[in-house]
Enzyme design. Structure first.
Site, PDB file in Angstrom:
ATOM      1  N   HIS A 100       0.802  -1.224   0.000  1.00  0.00           N
ATOM      2  CA  HIS A 100       0.000   0.000   0.000  1.00  0.00           C
ATOM      3  C   HIS A 100       0.834   1.273   0.000  1.00  0.00           C
ATOM      4  CE1 HIS A 100      -4.438   1.093   1.095  1.00  0.00           C
ATOM      5  NE2 HIS A 100      -4.014   1.714   0.020  1.00  0.00           N
ATOM      6  N   HIS A 125      -6.717  -1.021   8.042  1.00  0.00           N
ATOM      7  CA  HIS A 125      -5.794  -0.137   8.749  1.00  0.00           C
ATOM      8  C   HIS A 125      -6.017   1.310   8.329  1.00  0.00           C
ATOM      9  CE1 HIS A 125      -3.912  -4.140   8.218  1.00  0.00           C
ATOM     10  NE2 HIS A 125      -3.585  -3.983   9.496  1.00  0.00           N
ATOM     11  N   ASP A 127      -3.405   3.526   7.938  1.00  0.00           N
ATOM     12  CA  ASP A 127      -2.267   3.960   7.122  1.00  0.00           C
ATOM     13  C   ASP A 127      -1.961   5.437   7.338  1.00  0.00           C
ATOM     14  OD1 ASP A 127      -2.106   1.387   6.219  1.00  0.00           O
ATOM     15  OD2 ASP A 127      -3.053   1.777   4.295  1.00  0.00           O
ATOM     16  N   HIS A 140       4.306   1.218   4.113  1.00  0.00           N
ATOM     17  CA  HIS A 140       2.946   0.896   3.666  1.00  0.00           C
ATOM     18  C   HIS A 140       1.895   1.272   4.714  1.00  0.00           C
ATOM     19  CE1 HIS A 140       2.092  -3.447   5.363  1.00  0.00           C
ATOM     20  NE2 HIS A 140       2.702  -2.701   6.262  1.00  0.00           N
ATOM     21  N   ASP A 227      -7.455  -1.953  -0.162  1.00  0.00           N
ATOM     22  CA  ASP A 227      -6.478  -2.913   0.344  1.00  0.00           C
ATOM     23  C   ASP A 227      -7.227  -4.225   0.565  1.00  0.00           C
ATOM     24  OD1 ASP A 227      -4.757  -4.440   2.018  1.00  0.00           O
ATOM     25  OD2 ASP A 227      -3.807  -2.602   2.755  1.00  0.00           O
ATOM     26  N   ASP A 229      -6.616  -6.521   2.430  1.00  0.00           N
ATOM     27  CA  ASP A 229      -6.723  -6.938   3.832  1.00  0.00           C
ATOM     28  C   ASP A 229      -7.921  -6.310   4.526  1.00  0.00           C
ATOM     29  OD1 ASP A 229      -6.053  -4.396   4.955  1.00  0.00           O
ATOM     30  OD2 ASP A 229      -3.943  -4.913   5.163  1.00  0.00           O
ATOM     31  N   GLU A 272      -1.963  -5.078  -2.078  1.00  0.00           N
ATOM     32  CA  GLU A 272      -1.616  -6.004  -0.988  1.00  0.00           C
ATOM     33  C   GLU A 272      -2.020  -7.460  -1.240  1.00  0.00           C
ATOM     34  OE1 GLU A 272       0.331  -5.466   1.531  1.00  0.00           O
ATOM     35  OE2 GLU A 272       0.368  -3.286   1.878  1.00  0.00           O
TER      36      GLU A 272
END
Length: 300
Positions: A100, A125, A127, A140, A227, A229, A272
């Site tokens: 990312h 997240h 980020d 990232h 992302d 995730d 990701e």
């Protein structure tokens, strides 16, 4: 939505420490992203991959707690330059990661064409770390703060200007893992965040309605940064930093479908995907399915 799409791959794995995510663009292509988009009716140009250098020694932090800074900066500047060309040609930019950290270059290349770019950050997240707040030094975990103009100058000044975006134009969706420094910055800047608590209580439909309304106010374009995730690891196991308890594949499809219905997305990135950690390319296949929904694919 713009019918001409330019794809750029960024095989970056230096924004974090788990090798393998550099193969993300390749496996997303292998899962059929170009064919999927063409079947929906888009004209697709694949511009290949940004070349990523390799430092002689990996994962080395500099004095500012930033790992592999020089290589990450170079790759993101190259990506920003490539996206400037795409934007000048009037095509829709679709970026495939890679970790990312590449969002630094994506936003640098895209935001220059807008007065007030909105951003939907679909991620487990925030980020929003900096070298000072990051427990790991992994870049990232910093692209959103960097794009706000917060962080190391060599990162914030990629593209030759800063900031790229404004806090009031951001919505984070799916958050369930935030560091202390990120929580502080979210409150300080008033960034809109829908955690899994809100998604569970309100439902994805209501969350996306509110998110779309928020990023549509006073903006002249909207970027989606997704992302993988963000999804629950059951549906997307091939990611470097999985966090249990995320939105399902179907809920995420709904989010993409709602964005397609509103037609507000002007650029996007999917990041990701790590095939080393995946099962039968499940996560890349999921990414391609979500791309299809974002671009208006329907069952009937």
């Amino acid at each position: 939505m713009n019918k001409k799409i330019s794809i750029i791959g960024v095989p970056m794995d230096l924004g974090q420490t788990r090798r393998g995510v550099d193969m993300g663009p390749s496996v997303i292509r292998y899962a059929g992203v170009v064919e999927r988009l063409k079947n929906i009716g888009y004209e697709v140009e694949d511009r290949g991959d940004i070349e990523i250098g390799r430092p002689s020694e990996l994962d080395v932090k500099n004095e500012d707690n930033l790992k592999d800074l020089d290589v990450v900066v170079k790759a993101n500047q190259d990506l920003a330059d490539g996206l400037t060309d795409v934007m000048n040609e009037g095509n829709f930019p679709l970026v495939l990661g890679g970790d990312h950290s590449i969002a630094i270059g994506t936003l640098a290349g895209v935001a220059d064409k807008y007065e007030n770019l909105g951003v939907i950050w679909y991620d487990a997240h925030g980020d929003l770390n900096t070298g000072e707040t990051s427990p790991s030094g992994n870049i990232h975990g910093m692209p959103l703060s960097v794009s706000l103009g917060i962080g190391h100058p060599s990162l914030t000044e990629i593209g030759g200007y800063a900031p790229k975006i404004k806090p009031e134009n951001i919505v984070i969706v799916g958050a369930r893992s935030l560091d202390e420094g990120e929580r502080k910055l979210i409150k300080e800047k008033g960034i809109k965040v829908y955690t899994m608590h809100e998604i569970d209580r309100m439902g994805m439909s209501q969350v996306m309605e509110e998110a779309i309304e928020h990023v549509s106010k006073n903006t002249d374009g909207v970027h989606l940064s997704l992302d993988l995730d963000a999804l629950d690891p059951h549906d997307a196991p091939g990611v470097g930093t999985p966090v249990i308890g995320g939105p399902s594949y179907r809920e995420t499809h709904l989010a993409m479908e709602m964005l397609a219905e509103k037609g507000i997305i002007t650029s996007a990135e999917f990041v990701e995907v790590n095939p080393i950690l995946d099962t039968k390319n499940q996560t890349a296949i999921a990414a391609v399915g979500l791309v299809g929904s974002l671009f208006g694919e329907k069952l009937l």
